[in-house]
Design a protein around this motif. Structure first.
Motif: not given
Length: 327
Positions: A201, A218, A274, A278, A280
């Motif tokens: 992550k 986020r 994420e 980058g 998701w």
């Protein structure tokens, strides 16, 4: 016309929408089906080709024909607080309440049939992939050999409940946990086990969807130090940053809208991780997920969006500019 909210008495998330509805002068009735019968009562009549139903809660009687929308937030099990509670009374109360509400023209957030299907984690993973969302390699099995072979292919795994429920208390959460190296997986034979490739992550993402409106937040993970990329379950972690608003990538937004359409959901709280590139990665969609903590930390007006959807405002493809959150 009245908004009906089905939820427990202590529900801060629902409170945020109620405040917004009250500010707009929209009548609201809030009740917990757990109090039926007694604190909540129902009556319905089918005669002369028409249905006439009524609800009573807190001394207030409301006609079901006057309901504009129904928000199924976090309702208790019907009759759970009744003096003579029993499985039979629960079934009778469930049939009566939800059966009558289905006879109205009210809009649902979310309809009980769609909500029931949306809770199935295996189906969520299938639908997310079908809609174009990246999904980590996942295995649900009761075969120890299948688990061992999966672990050989994906040595870095996490384990989580299939249902998300705690075995001893459904109100508690079970943390997602990393699988120990050298695990023999014999215990998999005792019950379905969900194993999933761990994503390294960079951040956790909570994407709250209200109709066509998207609110993304986020929480960044430490890039270095002893906790770097080691957080497995953000709900039980201290070493993560605060929740901050972020735009939603257009491809993700399109896939999420497709997911909600196919699932027939008006509301969904998506959890993504994420990765360091980058991307998701989809983990799950909670059709009745909390948004209070996100609104408090980010200032995103999710409660207002819910209130406006329930009131029948801005439910189409063109929400106010200030509420859009895609890139």
């Amino acid at each position: 016309m009245t908004v009906l909210i089905l939820t427990s008495e202590q529900d801060v998330t629902a409170d945020m929408a109620v405040v917004e509805l009250n500010a707009e002068g929209i009548p609201v009735v809030r009740l917990d089906p757990a109090e039926l019968p007694g604190g909540v009562d129902v009556s319905g009549e089918w005669a002369h080709g028409a249905f006439h139903g009524h609800l009573s809660a807190g001394g207030r009687v409301v006609s079901m024909s006057g309901l504009r929308s129904i928000w199924v937030r976090r309702p208790g099990r019907p009759s759970a607080r009744a003096q003579a509670a029993s499985p039979w009374l629960t079934e009778e109360s469930t049939q009566a309440l939800y059966g009558m509400l289905r006879c109205t023209d009210a809009r649902w957030m979310n309809h009980p049939d769609a909500a029931r299907q949306a809770r199935y984690k295996p189906w969520q993973l299938w639908l997310a992939r079908a809609c174009g969302l990246p999904v980590p390699a996942t295995l649900i099995t009761t075969f120890p050999r299948a688990a061992r072979e999966f672990a050989d292919r994906y040595p870095d795994l996490v384990v989580k409940p299939v249902s998300g429920a705690h075995p001893g208390d459904g109100t508690l959460a079970v943390p997602t946990t990393r699988v120990r190296p050298g695990e023999d997986f014999r215990d998999v034979a005792h019950g379905p086990t969900l194993l999933q490739r761990r994503i390294r992550k960079a951040a956790d993402i909570r994407l709250t969807c209200v109709g066509d409106q998207l609110f993304a937040a986020r929480a960044a993970h430490p890039a270095d130090g002893p906790h770097a990329s080691d957080v497995v379950d953000v709900r039980f972690a201290d070493a993560v940053g605060p929740w901050t608003p972020v735009p939603v990538p257009r491809r993700t937004a399109d896939a999420v809208h497709a997911y909600l359409t196919r699932a027939q959901l008006a509301y969904g709280a998506f959890d993504f991780v994420e990765d360091v590139d980058g991307i998701w990665w989809f983990l799950e969609c909670n059709q009745a997920g909390q948004f209070g903590f996100v609104e408090i930390e980010t200032g995103q007006r999710i409660g207002r969006a819910v209130a406006r959807w329930l009131a029948g405002e801005w439910s189409g493809a063109n929400p106010p500019e200030e509420d859009r959150n895609t890139s």
